[in-house]
Design a protein around this motif. Sequence first.
Motif, PDB file in Angstrom:
ATOM      1  N   LEU A  26       1.191   7.553  -6.394  1.00 21.29           N
ATOM      2  CA  LEU A  26       0.206   8.476  -5.811  1.00 21.29           C
ATOM      3  C   LEU A  26       0.682   9.890  -6.584  1.00 21.29           C
ATOM      4  O   LEU A  26       0.603  10.790  -6.944  1.00 21.29           O
ATOM      5  CB  LEU A  26      -0.761   7.949  -5.984  1.00 21.29           C
ATOM      6  N   ARG A  27       2.017   9.608  -4.356  1.00 19.56           N
ATOM      7  CA  ARG A  27       1.416  11.182  -3.826  1.00 19.56           C
ATOM      8  C   ARG A  27       2.708  11.935  -5.222  1.00 19.56           C
ATOM      9  O   ARG A  27       3.567  13.181  -5.183  1.00 19.56           O
ATOM     10  CB  ARG A  27       2.313  10.868  -3.311  1.00 19.56           C
ATOM     11  N   THR A  28       4.212  11.277  -5.564  1.00 20.72           N
ATOM     12  CA  THR A  28       5.052  12.036  -6.386  1.00 20.72           C
ATOM     13  C   THR A  28       4.000  12.766  -7.797  1.00 20.72           C
ATOM     14  O   THR A  28       4.856  13.507  -8.327  1.00 20.72           O
ATOM     15  CB  THR A  28       6.017  10.817  -7.050  1.00 20.72           C
ATOM     16  N   PRO A  29       4.459  11.545  -8.555  1.00 21.22           N
ATOM     17  CA  PRO A  29       3.472  12.327  -9.634  1.00 21.22           C
ATOM     18  C   PRO A  29       1.943  14.040  -9.299  1.00 21.22           C
ATOM     19  O   PRO A  29       2.027  14.680  -9.716  1.00 21.22           O
ATOM     20  CB  PRO A  29       2.735  11.529 -10.742  1.00 21.22           C
ATOM     21  N   LEU A  30       1.561  13.477  -8.371  1.00 23.21           N
ATOM     22  CA  LEU A  30       0.687  15.189  -8.000  1.00 23.21           C
ATOM     23  C   LEU A  30       1.816  15.949  -7.865  1.00 23.21           C
ATOM     24  O   LEU A  30       1.003  17.219  -7.914  1.00 23.21           O
ATOM     25  CB  LEU A  30      -0.114  14.183  -6.934  1.00 23.21           C
ATOM     26  N   MET A  64       1.150  -1.171   0.092  1.00 26.66           N
ATOM     27  CA  MET A  64       0.352   0.382  -0.086  1.00 26.66           C
ATOM     28  C   MET A  64       0.449   1.059  -0.354  1.00 26.66           C
ATOM     29  O   MET A  64       0.524   1.918  -0.600  1.00 26.66           O
ATOM     30  CB  MET A  64      -1.118   0.223   1.644  1.00 26.66           C
ATOM     31  N   ALA A  65       2.095   1.119   0.819  1.00 22.64           N
ATOM     32  CA  ALA A  65       2.576   2.156   0.615  1.00 22.64           C
ATOM     33  C   ALA A  65       3.269   2.648  -0.433  1.00 22.64           C
ATOM     34  O   ALA A  65       3.513   3.649  -1.207  1.00 22.64           O
ATOM     35  CB  ALA A  65       4.275   2.164   1.939  1.00 22.64           C
ATOM     36  N   GLY A  66       3.483   2.158  -1.048  1.00 21.43           N
ATOM     37  CA  GLY A  66       4.078   1.999  -2.710  1.00 21.43           C
ATOM     38  C   GLY A  66       3.505   2.649  -3.259  1.00 21.43           C
ATOM     39  O   GLY A  66       3.439   3.420  -4.563  1.00 21.43           O
ATOM     40  N   VAL A  67       1.652   2.582  -3.643  1.00 20.46           N
ATOM     41  CA  VAL A  67       0.761   2.984  -4.341  1.00 20.46           C
ATOM     42  C   VAL A  67       1.131   3.972  -3.618  1.00 20.46           C
ATOM     43  O   VAL A  67       0.676   5.071  -4.607  1.00 20.46           O
ATOM     44  CB  VAL A  67      -0.602   2.324  -4.105  1.00 20.46           C
ATOM     45  N   SER A  68       0.737   4.569  -2.998  1.00 14.91           N
ATOM     46  CA  SER A  68       0.450   5.720  -2.183  1.00 14.91           C
ATOM     47  C   SER A  68       1.938   6.397  -2.411  1.00 14.91           C
ATOM     48  O   SER A  68       1.523   7.678  -3.075  1.00 14.91           O
ATOM     49  CB  SER A  68       0.151   6.029  -0.510  1.00 14.91           C
TER      50      SER A  68
END
Length: 70
Positions: free
Chosen positions: A8-12, A1-5
């Motif tokens: 998503l956070r990096t491109p945003l 789950m941390a990898g998914v987060s």
Amino acid sequence: MAGVSHDLRTPLASIKASVTSLQQDDIEWSDDDRHEFLATIDEARRHLSPGTTGTTINLELPKKYLPLIY
């Protein structure tokens, strides 16, 4: 789950930083600078697009977290 987060956070964060920079009224950006910001936004957007990357998010929760419907 941390990898998914993180994925998503990096491109945003890149999109937010570029848009915020472009919205600064007190800075005169050159055409090259504006194009660079837009390229950054577009590249980050591609990382978020499941159709482009073939990435899907599938979360499996333990049964104790799922509501039971009778």
